[in-house]
Scaffold this active site. Structure first.
Site, PDB file in Angstrom:
ATOM      1  N   HIS A   1       0.830  -1.204   0.000  1.00 21.74           N
ATOM      2  CA  HIS A   1       0.000   0.000   0.000  1.00 21.74           C
ATOM      3  C   HIS A   1       0.866   1.256   0.000  1.00 21.74           C
ATOM      4  O   HIS A   1       1.863   1.320   0.726  1.00 21.74           O
ATOM      5  CB  HIS A   1      -0.903   0.030   1.231  1.00 21.74           C
ATOM      6  CG  HIS A   1      -1.946  -1.045   1.244  1.00 21.74           C
ATOM      7  ND1 HIS A   1      -3.170  -0.914   0.628  1.00 21.74           N
ATOM      8  CD2 HIS A   1      -1.939  -2.276   1.814  1.00 21.74           C
ATOM      9  CE1 HIS A   1      -3.872  -2.019   0.815  1.00 21.74           C
ATOM     10  NE2 HIS A   1      -3.144  -2.868   1.520  1.00 21.74           N
ATOM     11  N   PRO A   2       0.482   2.266  -0.788  1.00 24.18           N
ATOM     12  CA  PRO A   2       1.161   3.561  -0.684  1.00 24.18           C
ATOM     13  C   PRO A   2       0.755   4.235   0.618  1.00 24.18           C
ATOM     14  O   PRO A   2      -0.272   3.903   1.210  1.00 24.18           O
ATOM     15  CB  PRO A   2       0.621   4.332  -1.889  1.00 24.18           C
ATOM     16  CG  PRO A   2      -0.750   3.762  -2.101  1.00 24.18           C
ATOM     17  CD  PRO A   2      -0.632   2.300  -1.750  1.00 24.18           C
TER      18      PRO A   2
ATOM     19  N   GLU B   1      -9.517   4.589  -3.603  1.00 21.07           N
ATOM     20  CA  GLU B   1      -9.873   4.512  -2.188  1.00 21.07           C
ATOM     21  C   GLU B   1      -9.452   5.756  -1.418  1.00 21.07           C
ATOM     22  O   GLU B   1     -10.037   6.085  -0.394  1.00 21.07           O
ATOM     23  CB  GLU B   1      -9.227   3.263  -1.572  1.00 21.07           C
ATOM     24  CG  GLU B   1      -9.869   1.965  -2.040  1.00 21.07           C
ATOM     25  CD  GLU B   1      -8.947   0.759  -1.923  1.00 21.07           C
ATOM     26  OE1 GLU B   1      -9.361  -0.329  -2.364  1.00 21.07           O
ATOM     27  OE2 GLU B   1      -7.837   0.899  -1.393  1.00 21.07           O
TER      28      GLU B   1
ATOM     29  N   PHE C   1       1.250   3.239   7.703  1.00 15.16           N
ATOM     30  CA  PHE C   1      -0.036   3.409   8.387  1.00 15.16           C
ATOM     31  C   PHE C   1      -1.139   2.933   7.461  1.00 15.16           C
ATOM     32  O   PHE C   1      -1.303   3.436   6.352  1.00 15.16           O
ATOM     33  CB  PHE C   1      -0.255   4.877   8.751  1.00 15.16           C
ATOM     34  CG  PHE C   1      -1.628   5.166   9.297  1.00 15.16           C
ATOM     35  CD1 PHE C   1      -2.028   4.643  10.521  1.00 15.16           C
ATOM     36  CD2 PHE C   1      -2.529   5.955   8.595  1.00 15.16           C
ATOM     37  CE1 PHE C   1      -3.300   4.900  11.032  1.00 15.16           C
ATOM     38  CE2 PHE C   1      -3.790   6.223   9.091  1.00 15.16           C
ATOM     39  CZ  PHE C   1      -4.172   5.692  10.319  1.00 15.16           C
TER      40      PHE C   1
ATOM     41  N   ALA D   1      -9.584   3.658   3.839  1.00 18.75           N
ATOM     42  CA  ALA D   1      -9.685   5.090   3.557  1.00 18.75           C
ATOM     43  C   ALA D   1     -10.919   5.487   2.771  1.00 18.75           C
ATOM     44  O   ALA D   1     -11.211   6.681   2.674  1.00 18.75           O
ATOM     45  CB  ALA D   1      -8.436   5.544   2.796  1.00 18.75           C
TER      46      ALA D   1
END
Length: 338
Positions: A61-62, A84, A115, A119
């Site tokens: 994930h970015p 998202e 983290f 979202a």
């Protein structure tokens, strides 16, 4: 007879970036329904994928607020990540993006991984508040929370795959499409409590799988005269408890024998109250009161204490209520936060 949706390793890797997870789920399929696939995915993720697999998925994930890398191993996942985060990016300013970037770095330095948060539909201020809150957790607690957020993301992405495979005009595929849409709606409504409960799903049904990650009522105190959190303020949380009267009437607000103590605490260095009540999934509807011992905190101020009275309606019992106090010696204000 129901047909099955066949998903390969590539599709599973787009849903969850753990290679082992993708291989095992591809081998376990095909699945005859979205619900069956979600059940198998949850069991695999929580019971069979180890911590290394979790960390591998997190790294796919970015960071929130950043665009996915062009070299991402799953272009589909990168595209979904961008979608998202669309609400967060749409509600961001230059200053909040900078603050989010700084908190992302602090979080990664403390915990060793990005983290992770579901979202979809969440604004940048909401995400900032959540990363600040979760930053206080112990690493083992935060690892488990991140794993739960990953599973939420996996469910949402899996619903998109099942929807994409339900385009043929057959009875079975129509069933898939409606089933997926309904479950996705339930998922978003449970996670984004501030949006209310799903229109087509009673709150009781959503509560069957709803799990809170924090107490349903919280508060914090900011000293706006000093421009800093207010530490050391005693806080009480009470609920109106009178079998003959559902709510206090004007002029009866201080009938102390009708208020039942739910919990008490003292604000920490960040002005947060800590846990004021038990961790319950379903909050009992009714009238609540949070009281602050402001006179002890500021003996020369105008207010010996401050009480904030608010109502939780039946339709809101799965929501979170954050009721902060903004205090100065001669004024105060509050608002409904999330």
């Amino acid at each position: 007879m129901e047909s099955s949706v066949v998903l390969g390793e590539r599709e599973w890797l787009a849903c969850c970036g753990s290679v082992r997870f993708a291989k095992e789920m591809a081998s376990a399929g095909p699945f005859s329904s979205y619900q069956e696939a979600v059940g198998a995915a949850s069991d695999m993720w929580f019971n069979k994928v180890d911590v290394n697999g979790w960390l591998e998925a997190f790294s796919a994930h970015p960071q929130i607020g950043e665009s996915p890398s062009k070299t991402h191993k799953s272009p589909t996942s990168a595209q979904w990540s961008k979608g998202e985060q669309s609400t967060a990016l749409a509600t961001a300013t230059d200053s909040t993006l900078q603050e989010l970037c700084e908190w992302n770095a602090r979080y990664r330095q403390k915990f060793g991984f990005v983290f992770l948060i579901f979202a979809s539909g969440r604004s940048t201020p909401e995400i900032l508040a959540e990363i600040k809150r979760r930053y206080q957790n112990r690493p083992i607690v935060e690892l488990e929370l991140a794993a739960k957020e990953q599973m939420k993301i996996t469910e949402l992405r899996l619903s998109k795959l099942f929807s994409a495979n339900a385009t043929a005009p057959s009875t079975t595929n129509t069933h898939y499409a409606s089933d997926v849409a309904k479950v996705e709606e339930d998922r978003v409504s449970r996670i984004s409590g501030h949006l209310g409960t799903a229109k087509e799903t009673p709150a009781e049904k959503a509560a069957e799988t709803f799990t809170r990650t924090r107490p349903p009522i919280t508060t914090h105190v900011l000293d706006i005269a000093r421009g800093s959190p207010a530490a050391g303020i005693e806080v009480l949380l009470e609920a109106w408890d009178n079998n003959n009267q559902s709510r206090p009437l004007f002029g009866q607000m201080d009938s102390s024998h009708n208020w039942k103590l739910q919990g008490s605490s003292t604000t920490d260095k960040d002005g947060r109250s800590g846990q004021l009540m038990k961790m319950v999934d379903i909050l009992k509807p009714g009238i609540y009161r949070i009281s602050f011992n402001t006179g002890k905190y500021n003996p020369t101020g105008f207010f010996p204490y401050v009480s904030i009275v608010f109502e939780v309606r039946d339709s809101q019992k799965l929501e979170h209520f954050h009721v902060p106090l903004l205090l100065s010696p001669f004024s105060f204000s509050t608002y409904r936060g999330s």
